[in-house]
Design a protein around this motif. Structure first.
Motif, PDB file in Angstrom:
ATOM      1  N   UNK A 388       0.886  -1.200  -0.016  1.00 13.47           N
ATOM      2  CA  UNK A 388       0.081   0.058  -0.078  1.00 13.47           C
ATOM      3  C   UNK A 388       0.585   1.382   0.075  1.00 13.47           C
ATOM      4  N   UNK A 389       2.163   1.263   0.966  1.00 11.00           N
ATOM      5  CA  UNK A 389       2.738   2.255   1.039  1.00 11.00           C
ATOM      6  C   UNK A 389       3.613   2.673  -0.344  1.00 11.00           C
ATOM      7  N   UNK A 390       3.791   1.225  -1.559  1.00  8.25           N
ATOM      8  CA  UNK A 390       4.632   1.457  -2.275  1.00  8.25           C
ATOM      9  C   UNK A 390       3.852   2.035  -3.467  1.00  8.25           C
ATOM     10  N   UNK A 391       2.585   1.593  -3.332  1.00  4.96           N
ATOM     11  CA  UNK A 391       0.955   2.777  -4.104  1.00  4.96           C
ATOM     12  C   UNK A 391       0.886   3.763  -4.104  1.00  4.96           C
ATOM     13  N   UNK A 392       1.065   4.406  -2.930  1.00 10.05           N
ATOM     14  CA  UNK A 392       1.277   5.827  -2.374  1.00 10.05           C
ATOM     15  C   UNK A 392       2.339   6.472  -3.624  1.00 10.05           C
ATOM     16  N   UNK A 393       3.389   6.233  -2.953  1.00 10.16           N
ATOM     17  CA  UNK A 393       4.196   6.575  -3.691  1.00 10.16           C
ATOM     18  C   UNK A 393       3.997   6.708  -4.794  1.00 10.16           C
ATOM     19  N   UNK A 394       3.762   5.476  -5.940  1.00  5.79           N
ATOM     20  CA  UNK A 394       3.978   5.347  -7.261  1.00  5.79           C
ATOM     21  C   UNK A 394       3.041   6.192  -7.917  1.00  5.79           C
ATOM     22  N   UNK A 395       2.016   6.593  -7.264  1.00  6.16           N
ATOM     23  CA  UNK A 395       0.471   7.675  -7.791  1.00  6.16           C
ATOM     24  C   UNK A 395       1.049   9.162  -7.634  1.00  6.16           C
ATOM     25  N   UNK A 396       2.095   9.123  -6.093  1.00  7.10           N
ATOM     26  CA  UNK A 396       2.406  10.921  -5.853  1.00  7.10           C
ATOM     27  C   UNK A 396       3.557  10.605  -7.092  1.00  7.10           C
ATOM     28  N   UNK A 397       4.502   9.787  -7.594  1.00  5.25           N
ATOM     29  CA  UNK A 397       5.341  10.073  -8.574  1.00  5.25           C
ATOM     30  C   UNK A 397       4.604  10.563 -10.138  1.00  5.25           C
ATOM     31  N   UNK A 398       4.069   9.601 -10.422  1.00  9.23           N
ATOM     32  CA  UNK A 398       3.460   9.436 -11.994  1.00  9.23           C
ATOM     33  C   UNK A 398       2.081  10.880 -11.902  1.00  9.23           C
TER      34      UNK A 398
END
Length: 449
Positions: A388-398
C-alpha cells in the motif's frame, strides 16, 4: 543515513549473501536486457518506422503485464516468509495459488487485447507518421503469449523469493539464445519483418513456460517442487496473496498506465523522437535492471528475516541492499554521461536519432543513484507485504509529478524529448526520497500477510 568507515567490514557476511543472491539475478536480468537489446538491434535494421511500430505494439501490453507481476509479488511476500520459517507446506500452498490466479488472468488479458486491438493501438499511436497496421500486427501476435508469460513469471518470482536466482538466470539465458536464433531465422532468413519479430517473442515465452513446468512438476529437487495432484485451489491462501497482490496490482497498473500516458506524450513528438526514446530506454535498461536485481535480493531477504521474526535484521538488509545498488548504478550513470553517443550508436546509424537519444542518456545519468534507491526500497517494502505504501508513492510520483510536468515541458515550454527525460529524473528523485522516509519509519515491520 550515516555510514561509519567500518560499516561494510562489520557486515561482510551479509554483503556476501546479498551478492550471492544478486549476481545470478544480475545475469538473469542481463539476459532479459540483451533479449530486448538484440531484438531492438534486429528490428532497427528494418528502419525507424519498424522501431516505432514495435514500441507502439508493446506499449499497451507493458501497461498490463505488471498485473501478472503483482500476483507474483503477493506470492513472494508469503513464500519468502514461509521459506525463512522453513515451512514448506505453507510455501508450496502459496506457490500453487499463484498459478490459479496468474494463468486465468493471462488468458483474460489475451482475449481483451485481441478483441480491442485496433482501439488500443489507435489510442496509443497518435502520431501521423507511424505505421499502425504493423503495430496492430505486432501486438496481436505477441499478446498470444500472455498465458505463457503468467506461468514463467509465477515460477521465476517464486525462486527469487527464496533467493534462488540461478534458476531464473538459466531460464532467461536459454530464452536469449532461442530469441536470437528465432529472430535471425524469422526476420533475416524468412524476411517476415514485424510479424517474424512478434512470432519469435511468443515462441520464446512458450519455451519459458515449458521450462517452468519442467522445473516445478518434473524436477523433484527444488524446495517448491510439486505434483499435479497438489494443484488444489485454496481460498484462504489466495485471499492472502490478493491482500498483498491487489495493492501491488493497483500500483503497477497505475505505474504502467501513467507510463503509457507518458509514452503517448513522447509519441506525439514524432517518429524520430520516439525511436530515440526507445533506444535510450534500451541502453539505460542495463543499469535499470541491475537495480531490479538488488530489489529482488531486498524483497527475498526482508521477507525471510520477517519469517524468522527478526525485523531489525530485515531493516539492516534493506539498507545495505539500497546502498550497494546506489553505488553500482551511479557507476553506470557515469558511463551514460561520458560515452552516451557510443552506446546509442550500437542501435542505430541515424544521426538525428543518435543526437536525441544521446541527450536523453546524459540527462538520465544524473538520477541513477535515486533510481536504485527507489527500486530497492520499494522491493524491501513489497517483501514485507507493505504494498500500500508503494502504491501511494508511485501514484504521487506518476500522476502528480510526471504527467503534469511532462505536459508543461512538452506542450507549453516545447522542450522536446529532453524535457520528457528531465521530468523522469525529477520524478525518480522525489519517489526515492519518499520510499526512504517510509522504510525508515518502519511500520512495515508489523504487517501480517
Amino acid at each position: 543515513m550515516e555510514i561509519k568507515n567500518n560499516y561494510f567490514l562489520a557486515n561482510r557476511k551479509l554483503i556476501k549473501n546479498i551478492f550471492q543472491i544478486t549476481l545470478p539475478a544480475v545475469f538473469d536480468l542481463l539476459a532479459q536486457t540483451l533479449i530486448m537489446a538484440f531484438d531492438m538491434k534486429m528490428v532497427s535494421s528494418l528502419g525507424a518506422s519498424a522501431i516505432s511500430s514495435v514500441g507502439v505494439g508493446t506499449a499497451g501490453m507493458f501497461a498490463l503485464i505488471p498485473a501478472l507481476i503483482a500476483v507474483a509479488t503477493g506470492t513472494t511476500a508469503l513464500l519468502s516468509r514461509a521459506y525463512g520459517a522453513d515451512d514448506k507446506i505453507e510455501g508450496k500452498k502459496a506457490f500453487i495459488q499463484s498459478f490459479f490466479i496468474a494463468v486465468p488472468l493471462g488468458i483474460f488479458l489475451t482475449v481483451i487485447f485481441l478483441i480491442f486491438s485496433e482501439q488500443i493501438i489507435n489510442l496509443v499511436g497518435n502520431a501521423k507518421d507511424m505505421n499502425l497496421d504493423d503495430a496492430i500486427l505486432y501486438q496481436n501476435m505477441t499478446v498470444i503469449g500472455f498465458p505463457f508469460l503468467g506461468i514463467s513469471i509465477a515460477t521465476f518470482y517464486a525462486f527469487r523469493a527464496m533467493g534462488e536466482n540461478k534458476i531464473p538466470m538459466i531460464g532467461n539465458t536459454l530464452a536469449l539464445v532461442l530469441k536470437l536464433i528465432l529472430n535471425f531465422l524469422l526476420i533475416y532468413l524468412f524476411k517476415w519483418g514485424i510479424f517474424g519479430a512478434a512470432l519469435s517473442t511468443t515462441l520464446t515465452r512458450l519455451f519459458s513456460a515449458l521450462f517452468s513446468i519442467y522445473l516445478v512438476f518434473y524436477s523433484k529437487k527444488n524446495w517448491i517442487s510439486l505434483e499435479f495432484k497438489n494443484l488444489k485451489f485454496d481460498y484462504f491462501t489466495s485471499k492472502r496473496i490478493l491482500k498483498v497482490g491487489i495493492p501491488a496490482a493497483a500500483e503497477q497498473l497505475g505505474l504502467r498506465l501513467g507510463m503509457l500516458i507518458f509514452e503517448m506524450m513522447v509519441i506525439s513528438l514524432g517518429n524520430l523522437s520516439y525511436a530515440a526514446h526507445k533506444i535510450a530506454l534500451t541502453a539505460e535498461s542495463i543499469s535499470y535492471n541491475l537495480g531490479f536485481a538488488f530489489s529482488f535480493a531486498a524483497s527475498a531477504l526482508v521477507g525471510q528475516e520477517l519469517g524468522k521474526g527478526s525485523s531489525q535484521k530485515a531493516l539492516k538488509d534493506g539498507y545495505i541492499c539500497t546502498i550497494i545498488a546506489m553505488i553500482v548504478m551511479s557507476t553506470f550513470g557515469l558511463t551514460f554521461f561520458i560515452m552516451p553517443q557510443f552506446l546509442v550508436s550500437l542501435f542505430t546509424k541515424d544521426k538525428k536519432v543518435i543526437e536525441l537519444a544521446t541527450t536523453a542518456l546524459k540527462i538520465v545519468s544524473i538520477c541513477q543513484p535515486f533510481s536504485g534507491a527507489s527500486m530497492v526500497l520499494a522491493g524491501s517494502l513489497r517483501g514485507a507485504g507493505d504494498t500500500k505504501s508503494v502504491l501511494l508513492i508511485t501514484y504521487l510520483g506518476i500522476f502528480l509529478i510526471r504527467i503534469p510536468i511532462t505536459y508543461l515541458f512538452l506542450d507549453v515550454l516545447n522542450f522536446g524529448l529532453a524535457g520528457a527525460w528531465i521530468v523522469m529524473t525529477i520524478d525518480l528523485v522525489i519517489r526515492s526520497s519518499l520510499a526512504f522516509y517510509v522504510f525508515r519509519r518502519g511500520k512495515w515491520r508489523y504487517i501480517e500477510v
